[in-house]
Write an enzyme that holds these catalytic residues in place. Structure first.
Site, PDB file in Angstrom:
ATOM      1  N   THR A  40      41.788  40.707  30.910  1.00 46.35           N
ATOM      2  CA  THR A  40      43.077  40.246  31.448  1.00 46.35           C
ATOM      3  C   THR A  40      44.120  41.357  31.372  1.00 46.35           C
ATOM      4  OG1 THR A  40      42.561  38.034  30.686  1.00 46.35           O
ATOM      5  CG2 THR A  40      44.875  38.473  31.157  1.00 46.35           C
ATOM      6  N   HIS A  43      43.599  43.665  34.178  1.00 48.60           N
ATOM      7  CA  HIS A  43      44.168  43.106  35.424  1.00 48.60           C
ATOM      8  C   HIS A  43      45.674  43.357  35.477  1.00 48.60           C
ATOM      9  CE1 HIS A  43      40.652  41.079  37.012  1.00 48.60           C
ATOM     10  NE2 HIS A  43      40.400  40.549  35.823  1.00 48.60           N
TER      11      HIS A  43
END
Ligand code: NAD
Ligand code: ZN
Length: 342
Positions: A40, A43
């Site tokens: 995450t 990202h």
């Protein structure tokens, strides 16, 4: 204090000076010792479409951490300054039907540390006391720093009985690798873990996979034959988010098999629903960790001989975060730790 901040709405992360967090009456202030980088965070670094619509700017990111208690609010009981803790990064509302029933992992209004609110890549983090986990100080700090993804692996791997069962794990990212070790610890017979990355397959093998399969080279059905399996896998753990991996999983399950889905696809996936129906498959979505049953099991599995430390492959000082994110982006790594001490 120093923090890794998403400072601008563009790719990158910035090492910045930010204010120390305000400690509310129900909060615990944690001095961060080590953090780990999650997919995450990559990202968010890359500033993909999901991050652009989710992440407030500027904000300190990060949600995998271990530290010591530096202070707490006036309502907080049962914690000591200096105690080693890690914590649940999903902060639940406490008011919805599931929260009131004690099913906090099913909260409809979860807020994520380092995603919707200020995160752990900093010298200090403040979270509600109800999210803090008393760590067993005999567990190495690096391992405590990855309790969050270890929890994803545990929640998924222990969703269905695996004792004596044959388990297919698609995706040997850090979570698939830890799930491999967990189902081995929990008594599975054959564990076939797939990926397309030789570095990660090597780690999966080391962590207990009977076969670590590169799906670029061979089909899962062929491996079943070689193992002498006759009816398909009993349990499937989808940990890649890849559509082909999920479809090949469905093709290789026994009648009545159970599948737990953790991998997050970046597109809709079409599957042959006839196989789900006529083979009577159970498919369960998994998000986060059960609070705090998953945490309890993580700690007791480590106390009873499970070793997940080989999944940690790289360590950097937080000032070297660019190098750490580079290695994460390459995929030639397991978990990558950032050290916040000194
Ligand atoms: P990761 O991206 O490091 O691992 C995914 C792995 O899948 C990679 O090693 C990749 O090479 C592999 N892969 C790609 N195509 C494949 C294919 N066809 N067959 C088999 N493997 C293939 O991610 P991770 O940190 O290990 O997390 C695993 C997944 O779980 C990710 O999709 C992540 O987004 C998701 N996730 C979900 C939750 C949740 O709460 N549901 C929490 C954390 C992570
Ligand atoms: Zn809730």
């Amino acid at each position: 204090m120093k923090a890794l901040v998403k400072k601008f709405a563009q790719p990158g992360l910035w090492l910045d000076e930010v204010a120390e967090p305000q400690v509310g009456i129900n909060d615990v202030l944690i001095k961060i010792h080590k953090t780990a980088i999650c997919g995450t965070d990559v990202h968010i670094y890359n500033w993909d479409a999901w991050s652009q619509k989710t992440i407030p700017v500027p904000m300190t990111i990060g949600h995998e951490f271990v530290g010591t208690i530096a202070g707490f609010g006036s309502n907080v009981q049962g914690f000591q300054v200096g105690e080693i803790v890690c914590g649940e990064g999903h902060i639940v509302c406490g008011k919805c039907r599931n929260c009131l029933a004690g099913r906090r992992h099913l909260c409809k209004d979860t807020q994520g540390v380092g995603v919707n609110r200020t995160g752990a890549f900093a010298e200090y983090l403040c979270i509600p006391a109800s999210n803090v986990w008393h760590a067993d100080p005999r567990i190495p700090l690096d391992v405590l720093a990855i309790f969050d993804p270890f929890g994803n692996a545990t929640h998924t791997a222990l969703s269905f009985n695996v004792l004596g069962e044959d388990v297919l794990i698609t995706g040997a990212g850090p979570i698939g690798i830890m799930a491999t070790a967990i189902v081995k610890h929990a008594g599975a017979r054959y564990i076939v873990t797939t990926d397309v990355n030789p570095y990660r397959l090597e780690l999966a093998k080391k962590m207990g996979a009977t076969v670590a399969l590169n799906v670029k080279e061979k089909r899962i059905a062929q491996v079943q034959k070689e193992l002498g399996m006759k009816e398909g896998f009993d349990v499937g753990l989808e940990m890649s988010g890849n559509p082909d991996a999920f479809r090949e999983m469905i093709d290789n399950m026994c009648h009545g098999a159970k599948i737990a889905l953790l991998g997050i696809p970046n597109q809709e996936i079409a599957i042959d629903w006839n196989k789900v129906i006529f083979n009577m498959l159970t498919i369960k979505g998994i998000y986060g960790r059960e609070m705090f049953e998953t945490w309890y099991l993580m700690q007791t599995m480590l106390q009873s001989g499970l070793d997940i430390s080989p999944v940690i492959t790289h360590r950097f000082h937080y000032t070297e975060f660019e190098k750490a994110f580079e290695i994460m982006r390459s995929g030639n790594c397991g978990k990558v730790i950032l050290d916040w001490e000194n």
